[in-house]
Design a protein around this motif. Structure first.
Motif, mmCIF file in Angstrom:
data_model
loop_
_atom_site.group_PDB
_atom_site.id
_atom_site.type_symbol
_atom_site.label_atom_id
_atom_site.label_comp_id
_atom_site.label_asym_id
_atom_site.label_seq_id
_atom_site.Cartn_x
_atom_site.Cartn_y
_atom_site.Cartn_z
ATOM 1 N N UNK A 13 -14.245 -18.112 19.713
ATOM 2 C CA UNK A 13 -13.046 -17.317 19.914
ATOM 3 C C UNK A 13 -12.711 -16.684 18.576
ATOM 4 N N UNK A 14 -12.658 -15.365 18.519
ATOM 5 C CA UNK A 14 -12.533 -14.687 17.229
ATOM 6 C C UNK A 14 -11.383 -13.690 17.210
ATOM 7 N N UNK A 15 -10.613 -13.733 16.154
ATOM 8 C CA UNK A 15 -9.575 -12.748 15.890
ATOM 9 C C UNK A 15 -10.212 -11.377 15.679
ATOM 10 N N UNK A 16 -9.398 -10.333 15.806
ATOM 11 C CA UNK A 16 -9.888 -8.971 15.595
ATOM 12 C C UNK A 16 -9.501 -8.437 14.214
ATOM 13 N N UNK A 17 -8.208 -8.208 13.999
ATOM 14 C CA UNK A 17 -7.767 -7.584 12.753
ATOM 15 C C UNK A 17 -7.819 -8.571 11.588
ATOM 16 N N UNK A 18 -8.438 -8.131 10.514
ATOM 17 C CA UNK A 18 -8.609 -8.993 9.354
ATOM 18 C C UNK A 18 -9.902 -9.763 9.370
ATOM 19 N N UNK A 19 -10.626 -9.693 10.487
ATOM 20 C CA UNK A 19 -11.946 -10.337 10.590
ATOM 21 C C UNK A 19 -12.981 -9.295 11.001
ATOM 22 N N UNK A 20 -12.758 -8.635 12.113
ATOM 23 C CA UNK A 20 -13.690 -7.629 12.636
ATOM 24 C C UNK A 20 -13.254 -6.221 12.246
ATOM 25 N N UNK A 111 -23.908 -18.155 23.137
ATOM 26 C CA UNK A 111 -22.735 -18.749 23.776
ATOM 27 C C UNK A 111 -21.684 -17.667 24.001
ATOM 28 N N UNK A 112 -20.692 -17.930 24.863
ATOM 29 C CA UNK A 112 -19.662 -16.926 25.133
ATOM 30 C C UNK A 112 -18.865 -16.575 23.874
ATOM 31 N N UNK A 113 -18.494 -15.303 23.781
ATOM 32 C CA UNK A 113 -17.677 -14.807 22.689
ATOM 33 C C UNK A 113 -16.430 -14.157 23.284
ATOM 34 N N UNK A 136 -17.625 -8.385 23.020
ATOM 35 C CA UNK A 136 -17.319 -9.733 23.500
ATOM 36 C C UNK A 136 -17.444 -9.835 25.009
ATOM 37 N N UNK A 137 -17.547 -11.062 25.486
ATOM 38 C CA UNK A 137 -17.548 -11.295 26.932
ATOM 39 C C UNK A 137 -16.199 -10.958 27.527
ATOM 40 N N UNK A 138 -15.135 -11.187 26.771
ATOM 41 C CA UNK A 138 -13.798 -10.801 27.211
ATOM 42 C C UNK A 138 -12.886 -10.674 26.003
ATOM 43 N N UNK A 139 -11.760 -10.004 26.210
ATOM 44 C CA UNK A 139 -10.755 -9.815 25.166
ATOM 45 C C UNK A 139 -9.427 -10.339 25.686
ATOM 46 N N UNK A 140 -8.830 -11.249 24.955
ATOM 47 C CA UNK A 140 -7.495 -11.749 25.286
ATOM 48 C C UNK A 140 -6.522 -11.012 24.372
ATOM 49 N N UNK A 141 -5.791 -10.076 24.960
ATOM 50 C CA UNK A 141 -4.885 -9.195 24.233
ATOM 51 C C UNK A 141 -3.449 -9.638 24.511
ATOM 52 N N UNK A 142 -2.716 -9.962 23.462
ATOM 53 C CA UNK A 142 -1.354 -10.482 23.612
ATOM 54 C C UNK A 142 -0.465 -9.582 24.458
ATOM 55 N N UNK A 143 -0.607 -8.261 24.305
ATOM 56 C CA UNK A 143 0.280 -7.349 25.026
ATOM 57 C C UNK A 143 -0.008 -7.312 26.522
#
Length: 206
Positions: A13-20, A111-113, A136-143
């Motif tokens: 499970x990976x963050x977007x901003x500040x990492x990617x 493995x899943x990302x 990614x396999x999916x994106x979990x977006x807070x909004x």
């Protein structure tokens, strides 16, 4: 589908901003200097929880966010300068770190990302522009899910989408409070500072 427990984790499970993804703030910095503002003033206003969180929970539009930033700057600079800074900040371009993207594409083969990010509703468009729509396999977006890091529920949603138990997930983020929250529900964690941090964590599967 979860991988065999021969691996140290079943999903990343990976963050977007500040990492990617990283934003280009050169124009904002230039405008701040012209206005006599300390560098980072606009970001401090734009990312303040009372300004930013409604956007990240899908409660306001980009235009409303931009207006709020301009209002916050209004006590520091002229109205025209505040408007210019707010629009430059809200519309800043971004780039992807290709080294990180390359590592994540490799790990997804094993493995899943899942990308887990506090982001506005237009995130999918941004990812398409960066060529990351299929990263990614999916994106979990807070909004879109209505809850933001470091709330426990967003990590649970991400693990569910990965098809893995929380204690079989590796979570990567550049903010300590987000890493701490993931660790509290049993995830292995990486506080991201440089690509070497990610390489070390992913080495067992790469």
């Amino acid at each position: 589908m979860p991988m065999s427990h021969a691996l140290p984790f079943d999903a990343v499970l990976c963050d977007l901003d500040g990492v990617i993804r990283f934003y280009d703030t050169a124009e904002v910095t230039r405008l701040e200097r012209e206005a006599g503002l300390p560098e980072g003033t606009t970001a401090a206003i734009g990312y303040a929880p009372e300004t930013d969180l409604p956007l990240l929970l899908g409660q306001i539009t980009r235009a409303q966010w931009t207006r709020t930033i301009a209002q916050g700057l209004g006590s520091h600079v002229s109205s025209s300068q505040a408007q210019a800074l707010a629009h430059a900040f809200a519309g800043a371009g971004s780039r992807a770190d290709e080294a990180v993207v390359g590592l994540l594409r490799q790990v997804r083969e094993r493995c899943p990302l899942v990308v887990v990010t506090n982001a506005p509703v237009w995130l999918d468009d941004d990812l398409a522009v960066l060529g990351l729509a299929d990263l990614a396999d999916s994106v979990v977006n807070s909004s879109l899910v209505g809850v933001a890091k470091p709330h426990r529920r967003i990590y649970e949603i991400a693990a569910e989408q990965a098809g893995a138990r929380p204690d079989r997930c590796l979570f990567v983020d550049d903010r300590q409070e987000n890493v701490d929250a993931a660790r509290e529900i049993g995830m292995a964690t990486v506080l991201y500072r440089a690509v070497e941090d990610l390489k070390a964590a992913l080495a067992p599967v790469l």
